[in-house]
Design an enzyme around this catalytic site. Sequence first.
Site, PDB file in Angstrom:
ATOM      1  N   GLY A 108      22.530 -38.093  37.621  1.00 13.22           N
ATOM      2  CA  GLY A 108      21.813 -38.889  36.613  1.00 13.22           C
ATOM      3  C   GLY A 108      23.010 -39.489  35.779  1.00 13.22           C
ATOM      4  O   GLY A 108      22.880 -39.785  34.648  1.00 13.22           O
ATOM      5  N   SER A 113      25.489 -42.187  41.924  1.00  7.60           N
ATOM      6  CA  SER A 113      25.912 -40.900  42.846  1.00  7.60           C
ATOM      7  C   SER A 113      24.953 -40.143  43.926  1.00  7.60           C
ATOM      8  O   SER A 113      25.355 -39.906  44.931  1.00  7.60           O
ATOM      9  CB  SER A 113      26.462 -39.784  41.699  1.00  7.60           C
ATOM     10  OG  SER A 113      25.185 -39.338  40.841  1.00  7.60           O
ATOM     11  N   SER A 114      23.791 -40.384  43.599  1.00 11.03           N
ATOM     12  CA  SER A 114      22.674 -39.891  44.448  1.00 11.03           C
ATOM     13  C   SER A 114      22.756 -40.653  45.990  1.00 11.03           C
ATOM     14  O   SER A 114      22.788 -40.182  47.005  1.00 11.03           O
ATOM     15  CB  SER A 114      21.286 -40.101  43.915  1.00 11.03           C
ATOM     16  OG  SER A 114      21.390 -39.181  42.800  1.00 11.03           O
ATOM     17  N   GLU A 146      16.180 -42.832  51.639  1.00  9.84           N
ATOM     18  CA  GLU A 146      15.938 -42.573  50.040  1.00  9.84           C
ATOM     19  C   GLU A 146      14.613 -42.979  49.841  1.00  9.84           C
ATOM     20  O   GLU A 146      13.792 -42.406  49.179  1.00  9.84           O
ATOM     21  CB  GLU A 146      17.071 -43.247  49.374  1.00  9.84           C
ATOM     22  CG  GLU A 146      18.283 -42.326  49.074  1.00  9.84           C
ATOM     23  CD  GLU A 146      19.142 -42.909  48.223  1.00  9.84           C
ATOM     24  OE1 GLU A 146      18.777 -42.827  46.898  1.00  9.84           O
ATOM     25  OE2 GLU A 146      20.284 -43.538  48.418  1.00  9.84           O
ATOM     26  N   ASP A 158      23.170 -49.624  45.316  1.00 14.51           N
ATOM     27  CA  ASP A 158      24.048 -48.274  45.379  1.00 14.51           C
ATOM     28  C   ASP A 158      24.633 -48.123  46.757  1.00 14.51           C
ATOM     29  O   ASP A 158      25.637 -47.869  46.966  1.00 14.51           O
ATOM     30  CB  ASP A 158      23.330 -47.279  44.915  1.00 14.51           C
ATOM     31  CG  ASP A 158      23.003 -47.379  43.339  1.00 14.51           C
ATOM     32  OD1 ASP A 158      23.527 -48.301  42.605  1.00 14.51           O
ATOM     33  OD2 ASP A 158      22.329 -46.578  42.747  1.00 14.51           O
TER      34      ASP A 158
END
Length: 339
Positions: A108, A113-114, A146, A158
């Site tokens: 978060g 990052s995820s 995802e 991302d």
Amino acid sequence: MLIRSRVPLRISFGGGGTDVSPYCERHGGVVMNATIDQYATVSLSPLGDKTIEIESIDYDAALKYDVDQFLAYDGHLDLIKGVVNFMKKAYNVSHGFKLRIHNDAPPGSGLGSSSAVCVAVVGAFRHWLNLPMTPYEVAEMAYQIERHELGIKGGRQDQYAAAFGGFNFIEFNSTKTIVNPLRLRNDVVCELNHRLILAYVGGSHDSSKILSSQIKDMTSGNEETLKSLDKAKELAIAMKAALLTDNLDDFGLLLDEAWESKKRFTAGITTPKIDAIYEKAKSAGALGGKVSGAGGGGFMFFFAKPDKRYAITKALQDEGVQTVNYSFTDMGLYSWEVR
């Protein structure tokens, strides 16, 4: 044999939100971002049996499965399970292996990052299985896992930032994604690094929840949301021009304009605490700045006037905000073997 796969995290300067469906399919989206020397790292060790072991350093969690079973999604390391399930089905993986995952930024954080973890895991399998995949294919696979396999709401920037690395202007439409690397002069990058202050304001954000709200507003025809997204796209294009023509003060002012526009996307993007920190930084000499990512918490960055970096840093620290040292990096997904 031990395989390591590493990808950089990113700062999103402008256009974030326009890479989210259905806006990008209907209107075309653009984002302006850059990767920094904070990383998601995955280690993959082939095993001599049919065991799958998954270990997350960040969550202090360890799971074990048989290679022939489907890894059920139950809220525990589902992102990793999604990649594993996809790879097993697509490439008939029948040998055991161990995955160990670490991320330099907390969940978060707003630094992508995820998705970076997802790209790094795909990269580790690409190396192990000797798959002839381009950065575009790696990024798209991570996106599909995802958004479709796991149903996590979010955009496209991302995965592509992590796979490619560097300063990029990325275009999205209904049929393809185009990554345009920006060739910036070294002194521009160094000055940008000096004047852009990265700060952790605390807490975290639920990007899926914020983006679900944005998608709902978008599909219902909310005029404020649509106008704000159109403006974000316009500002991202202007940011690219400012960097390519060395107009860094203009870039800082555009960040301020982009933040004001972003706050109108949907509810939850800012908080009273974030607003107070932002005004404190501007009073100390910031031309602009914004939350990196969907909003609500995590990391913010502020662009200083030429001689105001240290005054802004002190003002933030007086507010209990932690500043983070970083450098920009051009290296995207990279994997290697340790024997």
